[in-house]
Design a protein around this motif. Structure first.
Motif, PDB file in Angstrom:
ATOM      1  N   LEU A 125       0.829  -1.215   0.000  1.00 20.56           N
ATOM      2  CA  LEU A 125       0.000   0.000   0.000  1.00 20.56           C
ATOM      3  C   LEU A 125       0.857   1.256   0.000  1.00 20.56           C
ATOM      4  O   LEU A 125       0.577   2.215  -0.724  1.00 20.56           O
ATOM      5  N   ALA A 126       1.921   1.269   0.801  1.00 19.03           N
ATOM      6  CA  ALA A 126       2.815   2.437   0.844  1.00 19.03           C
ATOM      7  C   ALA A 126       3.478   2.658  -0.509  1.00 19.03           C
ATOM      8  O   ALA A 126       3.603   3.798  -0.975  1.00 19.03           O
ATOM      9  N   GLY A 127       3.900   1.587  -1.164  1.00 20.14           N
ATOM     10  CA  GLY A 127       4.517   1.708  -2.484  1.00 20.14           C
ATOM     11  C   GLY A 127       3.552   2.231  -3.525  1.00 20.14           C
ATOM     12  O   GLY A 127       3.890   3.108  -4.328  1.00 20.14           O
ATOM     13  N   LYS A 165      -9.685  -7.300   3.603  1.00 22.25           N
ATOM     14  CA  LYS A 165      -9.737  -5.826   3.665  1.00 22.25           C
ATOM     15  C   LYS A 165      -8.505  -5.220   2.973  1.00 22.25           C
ATOM     16  O   LYS A 165      -8.616  -4.245   2.237  1.00 22.25           O
ATOM     17  N   TYR A 166      -7.323  -5.800   3.238  1.00 20.75           N
ATOM     18  CA  TYR A 166      -6.110  -5.323   2.578  1.00 20.75           C
ATOM     19  C   TYR A 166      -6.232  -5.470   1.059  1.00 20.75           C
ATOM     20  O   TYR A 166      -5.895  -4.558   0.295  1.00 20.75           O
ATOM     21  N   LEU A 167      -6.705  -6.624   0.597  1.00 24.48           N
ATOM     22  CA  LEU A 167      -6.845  -6.852  -0.838  1.00 24.48           C
ATOM     23  C   LEU A 167      -7.816  -5.862  -1.480  1.00 24.48           C
ATOM     24  O   LEU A 167      -7.550  -5.329  -2.558  1.00 24.48           O
ATOM     25  N   LYS A 168      -8.914  -5.607  -0.811  1.00 25.55           N
ATOM     26  CA  LYS A 168      -9.898  -4.657  -1.339  1.00 25.55           C
ATOM     27  C   LYS A 168      -9.285  -3.252  -1.428  1.00 25.55           C
ATOM     28  O   LYS A 168      -9.462  -2.545  -2.415  1.00 25.55           O
ATOM     29  N   LYS A 171      -6.722  -3.152  -4.324  1.00 21.74           N
ATOM     30  CA  LYS A 171      -7.406  -3.109  -5.626  1.00 21.74           C
ATOM     31  C   LYS A 171      -7.954  -1.712  -5.902  1.00 21.74           C
ATOM     32  O   LYS A 171      -7.832  -1.197  -7.008  1.00 21.74           O
ATOM     33  N   SER A 172      -8.556  -1.070  -4.904  1.00 20.77           N
ATOM     34  CA  SER A 172      -9.121   0.270  -5.122  1.00 20.77           C
ATOM     35  C   SER A 172      -8.016   1.306  -5.343  1.00 20.77           C
ATOM     36  O   SER A 172      -8.167   2.209  -6.163  1.00 20.77           O
ATOM     37  N   PHE A 177      -3.889   3.513 -11.867  1.00 17.36           N
ATOM     38  CA  PHE A 177      -2.792   3.270 -12.809  1.00 17.36           C
ATOM     39  C   PHE A 177      -3.329   2.720 -14.120  1.00 17.36           C
ATOM     40  O   PHE A 177      -4.267   1.933 -14.146  1.00 17.36           O
ATOM     41  N   CYS A 178      -2.681   3.112 -15.222  1.00 12.78           N
ATOM     42  CA  CYS A 178      -3.059   2.534 -16.518  1.00 12.78           C
ATOM     43  C   CYS A 178      -2.368   1.187 -16.707  1.00 12.78           C
ATOM     44  O   CYS A 178      -2.756   0.416 -17.567  1.00 12.78           O
TER      45      CYS A 178
END
Length: 182
Positions: A125-127, A165-168, A171-172, A177-178
């Motif tokens: 997530l930070a990246g 929750k992390y996966l959701k 994904k959001s 990003f393209c």
């Protein structure tokens, strides 16, 4: 000499000098040394304002990078992430390599107790968030955690609520990003 060479620029623009020294006070008072009096007279005709220098905060640096770096659609940014957790501490690290080779390094410490897998999710997530902040449109994310990358790709199934929750959230966050590869 600089004031003479840049005279047209100095005359046509308002100049702000950022400094931590009392330069503005010295240049506006007459009880200074002879050399300072010469400089005061020389620079007095220009519109110069002296302001104190402020500290650069992380958001200001991020804003600067996003303004200065405008990647093209084909440019791929590489994001390397790694996280670790033990009984006493948790930390994550991100290294982003721009298409031209510049490196941005980020290290974070997580104050709450998390598992090693949760630390890996946090660093992903930070990246992703850092890549968004600097304006990257296509990224390749590298992680040493096969479990996390395969769960994000959908190859492995996530069973726990926190993992879902992390996966959701990932994904959001990655929809902006393209192109995003793991």
């Amino acid at each position: 000499m600089t004031a003479q060479k840049l005279r047209p620029y100095f005359l046509s623009h308002h100049i702000i000098v950022l400094t931590n020294s009392p330069l503005g006070r010295i240049m506006t008072h007459s009880e200074v040394s002879e050399q300072m009096i010469k400089w005061t007279v020389e620079l007095g005709e220009y519109d110069i304002e002296y302001k104190p220098r402020v500290a650069i905060k992380a958001q200001a640096l991020s804003d600067f990078l996003s303004e200065m770096v405008q990647p093209e659609e084909e440019e791929v940014w590489r994001v390397f992430v790694d996280g670790a957790s033990n009984l006493s501490e948790c930390g994550v690290g991100v290294v982003i390599i721009a298409p031209l080779g510049e490196k941005i390094k980020l290290a974070l410490r997580i104050d709450s107790r998390v598992t090693n897998n949760e630390a890996e999710y946090e660093v992903v997530l930070a990246g992703i968030r850092t890549a968004q902040d600097i304006g990257a449109s296509r990224i390749i994310l590298y992680s040493d955690s096969q479990l996390i990358t395969q769960q994000i790709k959908g190859v492995y199934e996530a069973k726990y609520d926190r993992t879902l929750k992390y996966l959701k959230l990932i994904k959001s966050q990655s929809e902006i990003f393209c192109g995003l590869e793991y």
